[in-house]
Write an enzyme that holds these catalytic residues in place. Structure first.
Site, PDB file in Angstrom:
ATOM      1  N   SER A  18       0.807  -1.227   0.000  1.00 24.86           N
ATOM      2  CA  SER A  18       0.000   0.000   0.000  1.00 24.86           C
ATOM      3  C   SER A  18       0.841   1.278   0.000  1.00 24.86           C
ATOM      4  CB  SER A  18      -0.971  -0.004   1.186  1.00 24.86           C
ATOM      5  OG  SER A  18      -1.972  -0.975   1.008  1.00 24.86           O
ATOM      6  N   LYS A  67      -9.898  -5.460  10.763  1.00 27.46           N
ATOM      7  CA  LYS A  67     -11.027  -4.867  10.024  1.00 27.46           C
ATOM      8  C   LYS A  67     -12.333  -4.849  10.823  1.00 27.46           C
ATOM      9  CE  LYS A  67      -9.435  -5.653   5.295  1.00 27.46           C
ATOM     10  NZ  LYS A  67      -9.832  -6.131   3.961  1.00 27.46           N
ATOM     11  N   GLY A 127     -17.230 -18.669  -0.478  1.00 26.12           N
ATOM     12  CA  GLY A 127     -16.905 -18.077   0.816  1.00 26.12           C
ATOM     13  C   GLY A 127     -17.970 -17.083   1.232  1.00 26.12           C
ATOM     14  N   ALA A 128     -18.164 -16.941   2.553  1.00 22.53           N
ATOM     15  CA  ALA A 128     -19.215 -16.049   3.061  1.00 22.53           C
ATOM     16  C   ALA A 128     -18.687 -15.120   4.147  1.00 22.53           C
ATOM     17  CB  ALA A 128     -20.386 -16.884   3.599  1.00 22.53           C
ATOM     18  N   GLY A 129     -17.402 -14.768   4.054  1.00 17.06           N
ATOM     19  CA  GLY A 129     -16.809 -13.836   5.014  1.00 17.06           C
ATOM     20  C   GLY A 129     -17.044 -12.391   4.607  1.00 17.06           C
ATOM     21  N   GLY A 130     -16.286 -11.489   5.228  1.00 14.31           N
ATOM     22  CA  GLY A 130     -16.469 -10.066   4.971  1.00 14.31           C
ATOM     23  C   GLY A 130     -16.208  -9.663   3.536  1.00 14.31           C
ATOM     24  N   ASN A 151     -20.792 -21.620   0.743  1.00 11.91           N
ATOM     25  CA  ASN A 151     -19.878 -21.682   1.886  1.00 11.91           C
ATOM     26  C   ASN A 151     -19.921 -23.077   2.494  1.00 11.91           C
ATOM     27  OD1 ASN A 151     -18.033 -19.958   3.502  1.00 11.91           O
ATOM     28  ND2 ASN A 151     -19.340 -20.652   5.191  1.00 11.91           N
ATOM     29  N   ARG A 156     -22.806 -19.271   8.455  1.00 18.72           N
ATOM     30  CA  ARG A 156     -22.188 -17.981   8.121  1.00 18.72           C
ATOM     31  C   ARG A 156     -23.177 -17.030   7.444  1.00 18.72           C
ATOM     32  NH1 ARG A 156     -16.621 -17.177   8.365  1.00 18.72           N
ATOM     33  NH2 ARG A 156     -17.263 -15.001   8.109  1.00 18.72           N
TER      34      ARG A 156
END
Length: 272
Positions: A18, A67, A127-130, A151, A156
């Protein structure tokens, strides 16, 4: 010219690209801004307000593993970040901290540039995260067919409010040929992780296979898809575009996305 100071916080953070990316943008726009990587261990996070204040930071990015941890320290949070339950961008304005999440819009902005007709695409997100939720929220605004998210554990999805198809991974495997785009948002394939998230045996030949990871440049799922002759798309554009969106939030200026992307590619090519 007032020198504006930005940063990214995380742990570990020494390998973050970054600062390199944002400084390329500052240089292109003739800005004297600075951007530094600040390592904040979990056991020191309670001092985050002091750390940022002492360095007179005007805005910062938040990466793993903070996060979600940052949210109680915010004075305000925008709807997108609230829905996702994670923040990757904080604006410091008049002493107040305002949280945003630019991961989803960053990914979708990049995808729109390389995939024509995305509005009519049948899309599967793994996937079902953020990260998955952020991308799904943005795709939901522009894609006509119902999104499908798969997922391993269905629990989730308990805090998901989007009207989407929610399935498990084995169901997804048996219906892979129904999708135009498959997006992996799971950690499978990140550096040192060679796990395969899903079998590609039923993959249709036209399907674009994507991964939100950009280092390694090609994760196992992308390598396998490419060997099958499928088009592939990694997470480099997502990284660049989320940073570009953060810059807009902090400055109300248009970033030089090309300069940001070129410097990251040069760095990655040097490391590969």
């Amino acid at each position: 010219m007032i020198k504006v100071k930005f940063a990214v916080i995380g742990n570990p953070i020494s390998h973050s690209l970054s600062p390199l990316m944002h400084h390329a943008n500052f240089q292109s726009l003739n800005l004297e801004n600075t951007y530094e990587a600040i390592n904040v261990p979990v056991n020191q996070f309670q001092d985050i307000k002091k750390i940022i204040s002492e360095k007179s930071i005007d805005g910062f990015n938040v990466t793993i593993p903070h996060k979600e941890r940052i949210i109680p320290y915010l004075d305000d949070i925008n709807e997108q970040a609230k829905s996702v339950g994670a923040v990757n961008t904080v604006l410091v304005k008049d002493g107040k901290w305002i949280g945003y999440n630019t991961d989803g819009i960053g990914y979708v902005n990049g995808l729109k540039q390389i995939y024509e007709g995305i509005e009519d695409a049948y899309i599967l997100i793994l996937g079902a995260g953020g990260a998955s939720k952020g991308i799904a929220n943005e795709l939901y605004k522009i894609v006509r067919p119902t999104l499908t998210v798969a997922n391993r554990t269905m629990s989730r999805f308990n805090n998901w409010s989007l009207n989407i198809n929610k399935i498990n991974l084995s169901h997804a495997e048996s219906h892979l040929d129904e999708f135009d785009i498959i997006i992996n948002t799971t950690p499978a394939g990140m550096n040192g992780n060679t796990d395969s998230v899903i079998s590609l045996n039923r993959l249709a030949s036209h399907t674009l296979v994507s991964d939100i990871v950009y280092n390694p440049y090609k994760t196992p799922i992308l390598i396998e898809a490419e060997q099958r002759g499928n088009p592939i798309y990694n997470g480099l554009d997502m990284f660049v575009h989320q940073g570009a969106e953060s810059f807009k939030i902090w400055t109300n200026l248009e970033p030089d996305i090309k300069a940001m992307k070129n410097i990251v590619i040069q760095k990655l090519k040097g490391e590969l």
